[in-house]
Scaffold this active site. Structure first.
Site, mmCIF file in Angstrom:
data_model
loop_
_atom_site.group_PDB
_atom_site.id
_atom_site.type_symbol
_atom_site.label_atom_id
_atom_site.label_comp_id
_atom_site.label_asym_id
_atom_site.label_seq_id
_atom_site.Cartn_x
_atom_site.Cartn_y
_atom_site.Cartn_z
ATOM 1 N N GLU A 90 9.855 -81.547 92.128
ATOM 2 C CA GLU A 90 10.338 -81.531 93.503
ATOM 3 C C GLU A 90 11.165 -80.299 93.834
ATOM 4 O OE1 GLU A 90 9.704 -83.358 96.016
ATOM 5 O OE2 GLU A 90 8.789 -85.181 95.232
ATOM 6 N N SER A 91 12.091 -79.932 92.979
ATOM 7 C CA SER A 91 13.067 -78.889 93.341
ATOM 8 C C SER A 91 13.293 -77.824 92.283
ATOM 9 C CB SER A 91 14.418 -79.545 93.635
ATOM 10 O OG SER A 91 14.997 -80.049 92.429
#
Length: 630
Positions: free
Chosen positions: A496-497
């Site tokens: 995700e990040s």
């Protein structure tokens, strides 16, 4: 040393710009913030006093703040010196742009030309050309450069108007260029330009501009053959554009319209191939019954990765094992295509050939490699390598001005500025220097910068840096609290990040595990603001709670829960088959490419973390036994 080609000169001769300190303390950061505030206030005396006493890596940003607020002719020498010293760094363009805009306002043509540098700013570029003409530059040499500024898919600033008028008057605006720009504007640009371009066309062709606009606004207009009056090449171009858009909106209408268009126009083979390609992609993605027909019409030279993926997906949906073997044998294949070739061979009873295909693939550290290893009963191969960087090089990078400035900005939580300095550092570094910078960034906890840097230089085997145990205490605490596998939780955050706490997406998701405020509030049973989601503690807690919720919705199935984390549970629920199919067959058939790749990446990352935690088993051993159904 490539890290800062002018760096030694900066440090030794220009101490007013760069201090020699390695790290900035909180008190020094306060001094910088105060000096920056004074520089922006406009008081020259206070500024000079503040900067003379400042020792900080971001000292040049204080000077930048002052010079941007004082772009005056009396400061030309200082501005020139600053631009020269920081040429190519993130410090240069903010001041150069401000300085050029000031010179433009003052109509100081000679100085504007002196300080101009090539830029994507059309106003400055047009002004530069116009000033050169005013000061006697050869007209032909200048007007040749105007074409590139005119031939764009958007309106240009007023500063370009007089230049364009002269360019047109001197005969540079040809009918070919007008049609070329109309095509650009109609297909992907500012449609407000169409009336202007329509007036530039011959009277008997002006209707084409209206037709282009109509087809752009509503692709179904392509199905109305009465709109195509002459069957000309330009009408054919518009028809091709329209039908390729229409097939994504209304495939049945597009199929019927194409039959009629083929009879009306003498399309080139290249145009037909473009249509076949669009139809194949659109119909395969919609699981249309004619998908196979259109996929087979696309010639070999247009068989790119996207089309081959949909060809594979279509054949898998049909469980056409002989078709897969026939299509993918004797081709250069991706790891995924190799896996499914082995799978198809096995389904046909060719176990030995299947194992031969899978055995080499099982050495790969990715989703398909782990799948192949599980199918063969082999251990996972991580092929991990330690990162060894010379200590002297690390110390040298650690003292590079770009690194010092990036570090200071990270500490101040000015992440955009930090990333600009980091990118500058990398762009002026050798590969060994980038590895040293990555090692330092890992120590600092700039995990997303490390991951991106190593990917850029294709150093994929340094798993301790590429799959860090970031925010370890938080992930251990909250995954345990939510009864979520730690490796799964880490894999979600990694995908995700890349462990950037300040990450945000265009969809409005924020933080380490990329949560929407609405999702976070639902899971929290109380409002959660966007700013709260940038707090790692809040984000990791709610991210694991959300995984727990999705796992419960999916009746314990973590594959379905993972897909739901990306696409939403109720959308994923619609993709579940009525009859049970193998997990890998279902994943490969997920209609959204983003979600399909997301699931593959998360489970590959999960395996990497699982193995790095000291477990010897292959998680895919259980996955290959799994069936997916409603």
């Amino acid at each position: 040393m490539h890290l800062y080609p002018r760096g030694l000169r900066i440090v030794t001769l220009c101490s007013v710009f760069i201090s020699g300190i390695s790290f900035a303390s909180p008190d020094l950061h306060k001094d910088f913030i105060q000096a920056e505030k004074i520089a922006r206030s406009g008081n020259t005396k206070n500024y000079q006093q503040a900067i003379s006493n400042l020792e900080h890596p971001l000292k040049p940003y204080v000077q930048l703040a002052y010079l941007k607020n004082h772009p005056l002719l009396k400061n030309e020498q200082e501005i020139e010196r600053f631009l020269d010293v920081y040429s190519g760094t993130p410090l240069e363009w903010p001041l150069r742009k401000t300085w050029l805009e000031y010179l433009m306002k003052k109509r100081n043509k000679a100085l504007f030309i002196k300080y101009f540098k090539e830029t994507s700013d059309a106003e400055l570029s047009c002004t530069h050309l116009r000033y050169q003409l005013d000061l006697g530059a050869p007209e032909a040499a200048i007007l040749k450069q105007v074409t590139e500024l005119w031939l764009v898919d958007k309106s240009q600033p007023k500063a370009c108007d007089s230049l364009f008028t002269l360019w047109q008057k001197q005969g540079y605006m040809s009918q070919e260029l007008i049609w070329q720009r109309l095509t650009m504007v109609a297909e992907k640009g500012q449609h407000s330009l169409i009336p202007y371009l329509e007036k530039q066309l011959p009277a008997n062709e002006q209707y084409l501009a209206d037709l282009y606009y109509e087809v752009r606004k509503d692709p179904s207009a392509t199905a109305g053959l009465y709109r195509f009056k002459k069957g000309s090449e330009k009408e054919a171009q518009i028809a091709i554009y329209g039908i390729r858009r229409l097939v994504w909106r209304d495939e049945e209408l597009a199929i019927r319209a194409w039959d009629k268009l083929e009879q009306k126009f003498s399309f080139s083979q290249e145009q037909k191939n473009d249509v076949y390609y669009s139809f194949a992609l659109a119909l395969a993605s919609k699981q249309h019954v004619q998908a196979k027909f259109w996929l087979n019409k696309v010639p070999d030279e247009k068989q790119d990765d996207a089309l081959m993926q949909w060809q594979l997906t279509n054949l898998l949906q049909l469980q056409d094992w002989p078709g897969i073997v026939a299509y993918f044998t004797d081709k250069t294949l991706s790891n995924g295509q190799r896996y499914w070739l082995g799978y198809a061979l096995l389904q046909q009873g060719h176990k030995k050939k299947s194992n031969e295909v899978w055995r080499d693939l099982a050495e790969k550290r990715d989703y398909y490699g782990f799948l192949a290893a599980a199918r063969l009963g082999l251990a996972v191969a991580l092929q991990e390598q330690a990162l060894n960087v010379d200590d002297a090089l690390i110390k040298e990078v650690q003292q590079a001005p770009g690194f010092l400035r990036a570090k200071a900005f990270f500490e101040l939580e000015r992440f955009t500025s930090a990333k600009r300095e980091w990118n500058y550092l990398l762009n002026t570094s050798t590969e060994d220097e980038k590895l040293a910078a990555a090692s330092l960034a890992h120590q600092e906890g700039w995990h997303d910068s490390v991951i991106i840097t190593l990917a850029q230089i294709e150093r994929f085997h340094h798993l301790d840096l590429r799959f860090p145990l970031a925010f370890e205490e938080l992930f251990e605490r909250y995954s345990k609290r939510s009864n979520i596998d730690l490796a799964w939780s880490y894999a979600i955050a990694r995908r995700e990040s890349s462990f950037a706490p300040n990450a945000s997406s265009s969809a409005g998701a924020h933080g380490l595990m990329q949560l929407l405020p609405s999702t976070a509030s639902y899971v929290n049973k109380g409002s959660v603001s966007r700013s709260k989601l940038y707090d790692p503690k809040v984000n990791v807690k709610l991210g694991n709670d959300y995984l727990k919720y999705l796992k419960q919705k999916a009746k314990g199935n973590e594959v379905i829960a993972t897909a739901s984390y990306n696409a939403g549970y109720y959308r994923v629920e619609k993709w579940l088959p009525k009859e049970a199919i193998d997990f890998d067959l279902w994943v490969e058939g997920i209609p959204y490419r983003e979600t399909r790749d997301y699931v593959k990446n998360v489970f590959a990352y999960r395996q990497v973390y699982h193995t790095r935690f000291g477990f010897a088993d292959n998680l895919f051993d259980e996955l290959v036994k799994m069936k997916i159904q409603k």
